[in-house]
Design an enzyme around this catalytic site. Structure first.
Site, PDB file in Angstrom:
ATOM      1  N   ALA A  63      48.063  12.556  50.641  1.00  0.00           N
ATOM      2  CA  ALA A  63      46.795  12.697  51.360  1.00  0.00           C
ATOM      3  C   ALA A  63      45.975  13.801  50.691  1.00  0.00           C
ATOM      4  O   ALA A  63      46.383  14.959  50.682  1.00  0.00           O
ATOM      5  CB  ALA A  63      47.049  13.040  52.826  1.00  0.00           C
ATOM      6  N   ASP A  64      44.844  13.435  50.106  1.00  0.00           N
ATOM      7  CA  ASP A  64      43.974  14.441  49.497  1.00  0.00           C
ATOM      8  C   ASP A  64      43.044  15.037  50.557  1.00  0.00           C
ATOM      9  O   ASP A  64      43.102  14.662  51.732  1.00  0.00           O
ATOM     10  CB  ASP A  64      43.188  13.850  48.322  1.00  0.00           C
ATOM     11  CG  ASP A  64      42.297  12.685  48.738  1.00  0.00           C
ATOM     12  OD1 ASP A  64      42.055  12.504  49.951  1.00  0.00           O
ATOM     13  OD2 ASP A  64      41.859  11.944  47.838  1.00  0.00           O
ATOM     14  N   SER A  65      42.206  15.946  50.130  1.00  0.00           N
ATOM     15  CA  SER A  65      41.333  16.632  51.093  1.00  0.00           C
ATOM     16  C   SER A  65      40.381  15.664  51.787  1.00  0.00           C
ATOM     17  O   SER A  65      40.081  15.834  52.975  1.00  0.00           O
ATOM     18  CB  SER A  65      40.546  17.755  50.415  1.00  0.00           C
ATOM     19  OG  SER A  65      39.774  17.238  49.348  1.00  0.00           O
ATOM     20  N   ALA A 109      41.002  12.539  52.577  1.00  0.00           N
ATOM     21  CA  ALA A 109      41.788  11.836  53.599  1.00  0.00           C
ATOM     22  C   ALA A 109      42.000  12.724  54.822  1.00  0.00           C
ATOM     23  O   ALA A 109      41.946  12.250  55.961  1.00  0.00           O
ATOM     24  CB  ALA A 109      43.122  11.385  53.026  1.00  0.00           C
TER      25      ALA A 109
END
Length: 102
Positions: free
Chosen positions: A48-50, A52
């Site tokens: 999960a990136d920023s 997301a």
């Protein structure tokens, strides 16, 4: 008839909050719900990136905002939430202490 508020439905417990996060995060990341467990780390385990995480926060604020009055997540607090369990505990604590409203 207006939607029930958090106060009318009673407090959300850890399992209900985990279910909300599981539903939202699996949809955002397009992953199987079974991967979203309390011990899962957002970046390392779920990729999960920023962006997301911002989508997750917005979805939770919308969902919980409909149940409470003005629920929000502080941007400064978001950086400290490394795991799904951290997020569950954070949300439950805010709901229990009545600090959901800004």
């Amino acid at each position: 008839m207006p939607a029930e508020t958090h106060l009318e439905r009673g407090p959300l417990g850890s399992e209900e909050v985990l279910a909300l996060i599981r539903d939202q995060l699996s949809e955002i990341l397009e992953i199987d719900e079974s991967l979203v467990v309390r011990e899962a780390r957002f970046a390392e385990d779920l990729a999960a990136d920023s962006l997301a995480l911002i989508e997750l926060v917005e979805a939770l604020e919308q969902e919980l905002g409909e149940r409470t009055v003005g629920f929000s997540v502080d941007d400064e607090d978001l950086a400290d939430l490394a795991t799904v369990g951290d997020a569950v505990d954070y949300i439950v604590a805010r709901l229990e202490t009545g600090s959901a409203a800004p």
